[in-house]
Structure formats: C-alpha cells, structure tokens
Design a protein around this motif. Structure first.
Motif, PDB file in Angstrom:
ATOM      1  N   GLY A 197       0.988  -1.384  -0.368  1.00 41.63           N
ATOM      2  CA  GLY A 197      -0.094   0.418   0.254  1.00 41.63           C
ATOM      3  C   GLY A 197       0.824   1.134  -0.056  1.00 41.63           C
ATOM      4  N   LEU A 198       1.838   1.226   0.260  1.00 38.30           N
ATOM      5  CA  LEU A 198       2.917   2.315   0.551  1.00 38.30           C
ATOM      6  C   LEU A 198       3.493   2.080  -0.495  1.00 38.30           C
ATOM      7  CD1 LEU A 198       3.885   2.394   4.670  1.00 38.30           C
ATOM      8  CD2 LEU A 198       2.876   4.649   2.821  1.00 38.30           C
ATOM      9  N   GLY A 199       4.004   1.189  -2.083  1.00 38.02           N
ATOM     10  CA  GLY A 199       4.987   1.348  -2.812  1.00 38.02           C
ATOM     11  C   GLY A 199       5.966   1.411  -2.617  1.00 38.02           C
ATOM     12  N   VAL A 200       6.287   0.076  -1.610  1.00 38.27           N
ATOM     13  CA  VAL A 200       7.611   0.373  -0.635  1.00 38.27           C
ATOM     14  C   VAL A 200       8.285  -1.601  -1.910  1.00 38.27           C
ATOM     15  CG1 VAL A 200       8.840  -1.710  -0.026  1.00 38.27           C
ATOM     16  CG2 VAL A 200       7.358   0.046   1.257  1.00 38.27           C
ATOM     17  N   SER A 201       9.362  -1.475  -2.865  1.00 43.32           N
ATOM     18  CA  SER A 201       9.670  -1.841  -4.317  1.00 43.32           C
ATOM     19  C   SER A 201      10.414  -2.825  -3.673  1.00 43.32           C
ATOM     20  CB  SER A 201      10.308  -1.584  -5.032  1.00 43.32           C
ATOM     21  OG  SER A 201      11.694  -0.480  -4.533  1.00 43.32           O
ATOM     22  N   ASP A 202      10.655  -3.210  -2.268  1.00 42.49           N
ATOM     23  CA  ASP A 202      11.560  -4.697  -1.968  1.00 42.49           C
ATOM     24  C   ASP A 202      10.418  -5.512  -1.823  1.00 42.49           C
ATOM     25  OD1 ASP A 202      13.801  -3.285  -2.637  1.00 42.49           O
ATOM     26  OD2 ASP A 202      14.061  -2.163  -0.995  1.00 42.49           O
ATOM     27  N   PRO A 203      10.728  -7.192  -1.403  1.00 41.37           N
ATOM     28  CA  PRO A 203       9.731  -7.662  -0.718  1.00 41.37           C
ATOM     29  C   PRO A 203      10.692  -7.431   0.841  1.00 41.37           C
ATOM     30  CG  PRO A 203      11.922  -8.347  -1.881  1.00 41.37           C
ATOM     31  CD  PRO A 203      11.895  -7.009  -1.396  1.00 41.37           C
ATOM     32  N   VAL A 204       9.393  -7.149   1.536  1.00 39.81           N
ATOM     33  CA  VAL A 204       8.600  -7.391   3.005  1.00 39.81           C
ATOM     34  C   VAL A 204       9.111  -8.448   3.780  1.00 39.81           C
ATOM     35  CG1 VAL A 204       7.306  -6.089   5.020  1.00 39.81           C
ATOM     36  CG2 VAL A 204       7.523  -5.062   2.612  1.00 39.81           C
ATOM     37  N   VAL A 205       9.895  -9.012   4.601  1.00 43.55           N
ATOM     38  CA  VAL A 205       9.993 -10.169   5.042  1.00 43.55           C
ATOM     39  C   VAL A 205      10.219  -9.650   6.228  1.00 43.55           C
ATOM     40  CG1 VAL A 205      11.393 -11.314   2.967  1.00 43.55           C
ATOM     41  CG2 VAL A 205      12.642  -9.364   4.513  1.00 43.55           C
ATOM     42  N   SER A 206      10.248 -10.978   7.464  1.00 45.49           N
ATOM     43  CA  SER A 206      10.216 -11.055   8.914  1.00 45.49           C
ATOM     44  C   SER A 206      11.583  -9.952   9.686  1.00 45.49           C
ATOM     45  CB  SER A 206      10.477 -11.914   9.208  1.00 45.49           C
ATOM     46  OG  SER A 206      10.198 -12.180  10.984  1.00 45.49           O
ATOM     47  N   PRO A 207      12.030  -9.351   9.950  1.00 42.01           N
ATOM     48  CA  PRO A 207      12.928  -8.755  10.661  1.00 42.01           C
ATOM     49  C   PRO A 207      13.348  -9.669  11.874  1.00 42.01           C
ATOM     50  CG  PRO A 207      11.480  -7.396  11.121  1.00 42.01           C
ATOM     51  CD  PRO A 207      10.589  -8.677  10.660  1.00 42.01           C
ATOM     52  N   PHE A 246      15.416 -11.519  13.440  1.00 40.76           N
ATOM     53  CA  PHE A 246      17.171 -11.707  12.873  1.00 40.76           C
ATOM     54  C   PHE A 246      17.898 -10.651  13.009  1.00 40.76           C
ATOM     55  CE2 PHE A 246      15.715 -15.662  12.161  1.00 40.76           C
ATOM     56  CZ  PHE A 246      15.914 -16.354  13.329  1.00 40.76           C
ATOM     57  N   THR A 247      17.415  -9.344  12.177  1.00 42.49           N
ATOM     58  CA  THR A 247      17.790  -7.868  11.827  1.00 42.49           C
ATOM     59  C   THR A 247      17.290  -7.233  13.359  1.00 42.49           C
ATOM     60  OG1 THR A 247      16.176  -7.563  10.296  1.00 42.49           O
ATOM     61  CG2 THR A 247      18.386  -8.473   9.557  1.00 42.49           C
ATOM     62  N   LEU A 248      16.115  -7.632  13.762  1.00 43.80           N
ATOM     63  CA  LEU A 248      15.156  -6.893  14.976  1.00 43.80           C
ATOM     64  C   LEU A 248      15.125  -5.775  13.609  1.00 43.80           C
ATOM     65  CD1 LEU A 248      17.729  -6.008  17.612  1.00 43.80           C
ATOM     66  CD2 LEU A 248      15.578  -7.839  17.096  1.00 43.80           C
ATOM     67  N   VAL A 249      14.873  -4.511  13.333  1.00 46.95           N
ATOM     68  CA  VAL A 249      14.198  -3.334  12.162  1.00 46.95           C
ATOM     69  C   VAL A 249      14.710  -3.387  10.952  1.00 46.95           C
ATOM     70  CG1 VAL A 249      13.987  -1.195  12.253  1.00 46.95           C
ATOM     71  CG2 VAL A 249      14.420  -2.303  14.316  1.00 46.95           C
ATOM     72  N   ARG A 269       7.552   8.690   4.053  1.00 46.99           N
ATOM     73  CA  ARG A 269       8.507   8.507   2.803  1.00 46.99           C
ATOM     74  C   ARG A 269       9.326   6.807   3.620  1.00 46.99           C
ATOM     75  NH1 ARG A 269      12.688  13.100   3.916  1.00 46.99           N
ATOM     76  NH2 ARG A 269      11.340  13.918   4.994  1.00 46.99           N
ATOM     77  N   THR A 270       8.954   6.577   4.892  1.00 45.58           N
ATOM     78  CA  THR A 270       9.779   5.094   5.028  1.00 45.58           C
ATOM     79  C   THR A 270       8.733   4.296   6.145  1.00 45.58           C
ATOM     80  OG1 THR A 270      11.788   6.853   5.211  1.00 45.58           O
ATOM     81  CG2 THR A 270      11.958   4.004   6.518  1.00 45.58           C
ATOM     82  N   LEU A 271       8.627   3.080   5.642  1.00 45.90           N
ATOM     83  CA  LEU A 271       8.006   2.133   6.567  1.00 45.90           C
ATOM     84  C   LEU A 271       9.279   1.229   7.612  1.00 45.90           C
ATOM     85  CD1 LEU A 271       5.592   0.290   7.454  1.00 45.90           C
ATOM     86  CD2 LEU A 271       6.380  -0.583   5.991  1.00 45.90           C
ATOM     87  N   LEU A 272       9.301   1.730   8.701  1.00 40.26           N
ATOM     88  CA  LEU A 272       9.734   0.338   9.716  1.00 40.26           C
ATOM     89  C   LEU A 272       9.052  -0.649  10.195  1.00 40.26           C
ATOM     90  CD1 LEU A 272      11.376   3.624  11.940  1.00 40.26           C
ATOM     91  CD2 LEU A 272      11.909   2.760  10.097  1.00 40.26           C
ATOM     92  N   HIS A 273      10.025  -1.465  10.172  1.00 39.22           N
ATOM     93  CA  HIS A 273       9.764  -2.955   9.953  1.00 39.22           C
ATOM     94  C   HIS A 273      10.294  -3.947  11.100  1.00 39.22           C
ATOM     95  CE1 HIS A 273       7.873  -6.884   8.906  1.00 39.22           C
ATOM     96  NE2 HIS A 273       7.527  -6.427   9.666  1.00 39.22           N
ATOM     97  N   ALA A 274       9.797  -3.775  12.749  1.00 35.59           N
ATOM     98  CA  ALA A 274      10.606  -4.000  13.649  1.00 35.59           C
ATOM     99  C   ALA A 274      10.101  -5.416  14.204  1.00 35.59           C
ATOM    100  CB  ALA A 274      10.448  -3.410  14.471  1.00 35.59           C
ATOM    101  N   ASP A 275      10.754  -6.206  14.632  1.00 39.70           N
ATOM    102  CA  ASP A 275      10.088  -7.789  15.817  1.00 39.70           C
ATOM    103  C   ASP A 275      10.504  -7.890  16.898  1.00 39.70           C
ATOM    104  OD1 ASP A 275      10.078 -10.307  15.981  1.00 39.70           O
ATOM    105  OD2 ASP A 275       9.536 -10.341  14.115  1.00 39.70           O
ATOM    106  N   LEU A 276      10.572  -7.580  17.640  1.00 35.65           N
ATOM    107  CA  LEU A 276      10.800  -7.156  19.336  1.00 35.65           C
ATOM    108  C   LEU A 276      11.001  -8.942  19.820  1.00 35.65           C
ATOM    109  CD1 LEU A 276       8.409  -4.736  20.735  1.00 35.65           C
ATOM    110  CD2 LEU A 276      10.747  -4.497  19.450  1.00 35.65           C
ATOM    111  N   ALA A 281       5.613   2.720  11.698  1.00 35.52           N
ATOM    112  CA  ALA A 281       5.824   1.630  12.000  1.00 35.52           C
ATOM    113  C   ALA A 281       5.516   0.958  12.717  1.00 35.52           C
ATOM    114  CB  ALA A 281       7.612   1.840  13.575  1.00 35.52           C
ATOM    115  N   LEU A 282       5.945  -0.866  11.808  1.00 33.96           N
ATOM    116  CA  LEU A 282       4.825  -1.757  11.970  1.00 33.96           C
ATOM    117  C   LEU A 282       6.212  -1.991  13.316  1.00 33.96           C
ATOM    118  CD1 LEU A 282       4.679  -2.783   8.948  1.00 33.96           C
ATOM    119  CD2 LEU A 282       2.814  -1.792  10.281  1.00 33.96           C
ATOM    120  N   VAL A 283       5.107  -2.545  14.512  1.00 32.56           N
ATOM    121  CA  VAL A 283       6.134  -3.858  15.461  1.00 32.56           C
ATOM    122  C   VAL A 283       5.628  -5.303  15.632  1.00 32.56           C
ATOM    123  CG1 VAL A 283       7.639  -3.775  17.697  1.00 32.56           C
ATOM    124  CG2 VAL A 283       6.996  -1.718  16.702  1.00 32.56           C
ATOM    125  N   GLU A 284       6.207  -6.243  15.240  1.00 31.60           N
ATOM    126  CA  GLU A 284       5.900  -7.262  15.388  1.00 31.60           C
ATOM    127  C   GLU A 284       6.336  -7.459  16.519  1.00 31.60           C
ATOM    128  OE1 GLU A 284       6.749 -10.476  12.702  1.00 31.60           O
ATOM    129  OE2 GLU A 284       6.351  -9.203  10.789  1.00 31.60           O
TER     130      GLU A 284
END
Length: 175
Positions: free
Chosen positions: A53-63, A65-68, A80-87, A111-114
C-alpha cells in the motif's frame, strides 16, 4: 477480542494483505502499529500488505534476526519510510528502548512492530494495536484493531475502506 474498535475476518493471506493496504493509505508520519498474535498468525503477511500500500518495491520480510528493517516508500505515499521491527527475540524492555523507534518514526516514517504487545508499555500511548488470530479455516484470520485517539479523524475512512473490501465483521462501541 471484545472492546476492539474494529473486528475483521479474512479468508486468505491475500485478504490479510488487503487489510494492510487499506490501512497503509491512512498512515501518517509518527504512526506506530503494534502487531500481536502467535507464530504464524499473519503479522508479516499484514506487514507485506502495508508495504504494498505504501509502494515499497523491496520484498517485505520478517525482521526477526535483524530486529528492524527500513523500506523506502513509493512516490505519493503518505510516509517516506516504513520501519518494520520484530521484538520476539528481545529479552528486556531496555533492549526495546535501545531501538529508539520513537525517534526513528519522527523522520517522515511509520512503524510496524511485530510482537510489540510484549513492550507496549514503552512504545507510548498513541499506538494502533492489531491482534491477528487464526481461525478453524487454516487460511482465514480474525483481526481485532484498537485505535488510539489520534486516529479519531481517520476511523471513518478506515471503516469505509475495510467495508468496501467486505471484511468488516463488527465495530465496537468503545472509541
């Protein structure tokens, strides 16, 4: 999921992504969405829809192991930026504070925080909370959404978008 502002039912992963796309169009800089649910509940699937929905061209994958992960949004996106975090892998609230998500979203980001429910007390009061639960049908999900006061002006637009998808199951009275 009583007390939720909105309860939705999706029949497939694509339906869960559609909810993410609908919500993405209403995001504003500084928004923080807490995604909760068991393993395999559809948190990353929802995040993929937000990215679409935000036009992100990269695949959105679970973060996990990278946390964010940070994704640049497409032209015309409300942020401008979507942050995707996993706690999930963090053990202490101090580790969540070290991520400094609040500062990151100040720069035209949302930000989306799983697994954010594990640290909601340090993420601030103005968070959208989405709880995803599998149903008896393996691909179907029930999604409960709690909106903070800052979303009061966007609630009707969200209801209209979700109602147009035929996913709205019920609307709570608490706002």
């Amino acid at each position: 999921m009583s007390g939720a502002d909105l309860v939705l039912r999706t029949a497939s992963p694509e339906g869960t992504r559609a909810v993410g796309r609908a919500l993405a169009s209403l995001l504003q800089p500084g928004d923080l969405l807490v995604l909760a649910g068991d393993l395999g509940a559809g948190k990353t699937t929802f995040a993929q829809g937000v990215g679409q929905g935000l036009g992100v061209s990269d695949p959105v994958v679970s973060p996990t192991f990278t946390l964010v992960r940070q994704y640049r949004c497409g032209a015309g996106a409300p942020v401008r930026t979507l942050l995707h975090a996993d706690l999930y892998r963090l053990d202490q609230l101090a580790e969540v504070l070290d991520l400094d998500l609040a500062e990151l979203v100040e720069d035209q980001a949302a930000a989306l925080v799983e697994w954010g429910d594990l640290a909601s007390e340090v993420l601030g009061p103005e968070q959208v909370t989405l709880v995803l639960q599998p149903t008896a049908d393996e691909d179907a999900r029930e999604l409960a959404l709690w909106l903070p006061p800052s979303w009061a002006g966007r609630r009707d637009a969200l209801v209209a978008a979700l109602g147009g998808l035929g996913l709205l199951a019920a609307a709570g009275e608490e706002r």
